[in-house]
Scaffold this motif. Sequence first.
Motif, PDB file in Angstrom:
ATOM      1  N   LYS A   1       0.839  -1.199   0.000  1.00 56.16           N
ATOM      2  CA  LYS A   1       0.000   0.000   0.000  1.00 56.16           C
ATOM      3  C   LYS A   1       0.868   1.240   0.000  1.00 56.16           C
ATOM      4  CE  LYS A   1      -4.294  -0.674   2.442  1.00 56.16           C
ATOM      5  NZ  LYS A   1      -4.943  -0.466   3.739  1.00 56.16           N
TER       6      LYS A   1
ATOM      7  N   ALA B   1       1.915   4.712   1.248  1.00 55.67           N
ATOM      8  CA  ALA B   1       1.758   5.413   2.525  1.00 55.67           C
ATOM      9  C   ALA B   1       1.128   6.785   2.290  1.00 55.67           C
ATOM     10  CB  ALA B   1       3.111   5.568   3.207  1.00 55.67           C
ATOM     11  N   ARG B   2       0.279   7.178   3.208  1.00 54.10           N
ATOM     12  CA  ARG B   2      -0.335   8.504   3.130  1.00 54.10           C
ATOM     13  C   ARG B   2       0.627   9.513   3.749  1.00 54.10           C
ATOM     14  NH1 ARG B   2      -5.748   6.725   5.994  1.00 54.10           N
ATOM     15  NH2 ARG B   2      -4.104   5.946   7.308  1.00 54.10           N
TER      16      ARG B   2
ATOM     17  N   ARG C   1       0.232  11.896   5.781  1.00 56.79           N
ATOM     18  CA  ARG C   1       0.119  12.104   7.233  1.00 56.79           C
ATOM     19  C   ARG C   1       0.754  10.965   8.030  1.00 56.79           C
ATOM     20  NH1 ARG C   1      -6.328  11.278   7.873  1.00 56.79           N
ATOM     21  NH2 ARG C   1      -6.291   9.006   7.783  1.00 56.79           N
ATOM     22  N   ASP C   2       1.027   9.829   7.361  1.00 56.40           N
ATOM     23  CA  ASP C   2       1.678   8.712   8.047  1.00 56.40           C
ATOM     24  C   ASP C   2       3.208   8.805   7.989  1.00 56.40           C
ATOM     25  OD1 ASP C   2      -0.794   7.598   8.645  1.00 56.40           O
ATOM     26  OD2 ASP C   2      -0.833   6.385   6.811  1.00 56.40           O
ATOM     27  N   TYR C   3       3.720   9.759   7.226  1.00 58.19           N
ATOM     28  CA  TYR C   3       5.167   9.931   7.111  1.00 58.19           C
ATOM     29  C   TYR C   3       5.748  10.425   8.436  1.00 58.19           C
ATOM     30  CZ  TYR C   3       5.022   9.697   1.957  1.00 58.19           C
ATOM     31  OH  TYR C   3       4.876   9.312   0.656  1.00 58.19           O
ATOM     32  N   ASP C   4       7.001  10.072   8.654  1.00 59.54           N
ATOM     33  CA  ASP C   4       7.704  10.599   9.828  1.00 59.54           C
ATOM     34  C   ASP C   4       7.970  12.082   9.628  1.00 59.54           C
ATOM     35  OD1 ASP C   4       7.881   8.109  11.092  1.00 59.54           O
ATOM     36  OD2 ASP C   4       9.798   7.625  10.143  1.00 59.54           O
ATOM     37  N   GLN C   5       7.922  12.814  10.733  1.00 58.31           N
ATOM     38  CA  GLN C   5       8.243  14.237  10.682  1.00 58.31           C
ATOM     39  C   GLN C   5       9.517  14.475  11.483  1.00 58.31           C
ATOM     40  OE1 GLN C   5       4.955  16.610  12.028  1.00 58.31           O
ATOM     41  NE2 GLN C   5       3.614  15.910  10.391  1.00 58.31           N
TER      42      GLN C   5
END
Length: 159
Positions: free
Chosen positions: A3, A5-6, A8-12
Motif C-alpha cells: 500500500k 503510505a499517506r 500524514r503517516d510519514y515521519d516528521q
Amino acid sequence: MAKKARVRDYDQFIVRLPPGMRDRIKDKAERAGMSMNEAIVWCLEREFPAPVTLEDRLEELATMVSMLTDSKDTYSGVVHLIAEIEETLDAIGTKGGIPADTKFSDMVRERLDYWREIELDSWRDRNESPFDDANWTSVEEPPEGDPFPNLPDDEMKKD
C-alpha cells in the motif's frame, strides 16, 4: 503490492537551518518545480538511499533477463547480466549491502561458475576445430594431400 503510505503517516523531523539556507532551498526548489519538502527529501534520498532487499534485486535481474529475450545483441546482454549478478552476490551479507543468507549467495555463485564452464565448453565446440593444425603442435608440417602424415609406411600398408 504494498500500500502507498499517506502523507500524514510519514515521519516528521524538525530541522534547524542556518540563516539564509531556507531561502536558498526555496529558490532552488521553485526553479526545479518542486516543493521545499520534495527538494529536501530528494537530497536526502541521494545521500541516504533505502537499503535494497534481495527480492528487489532479484526482480531487477529478472527484468534484465526478460529484456534479453527482445535484444538483438544477446551475448553482450548476458555479459552485462552476469556482471550484475556478481555485483549482487558480492553485496549479499556485506555491511550495508543486501541482507540475505550467505548459503544462498554461495549456491548462486556455484551455479554461475557451472554455467561459465558449460559456456566455455560450448564456445570451444563452436570455435575450435580438432582438424585445425594451429591447435596441434607438431615437429614437422604435414605434406600436402597426405591425410595421415604421421603414420609409418608399415602401418599404412596394413590397411
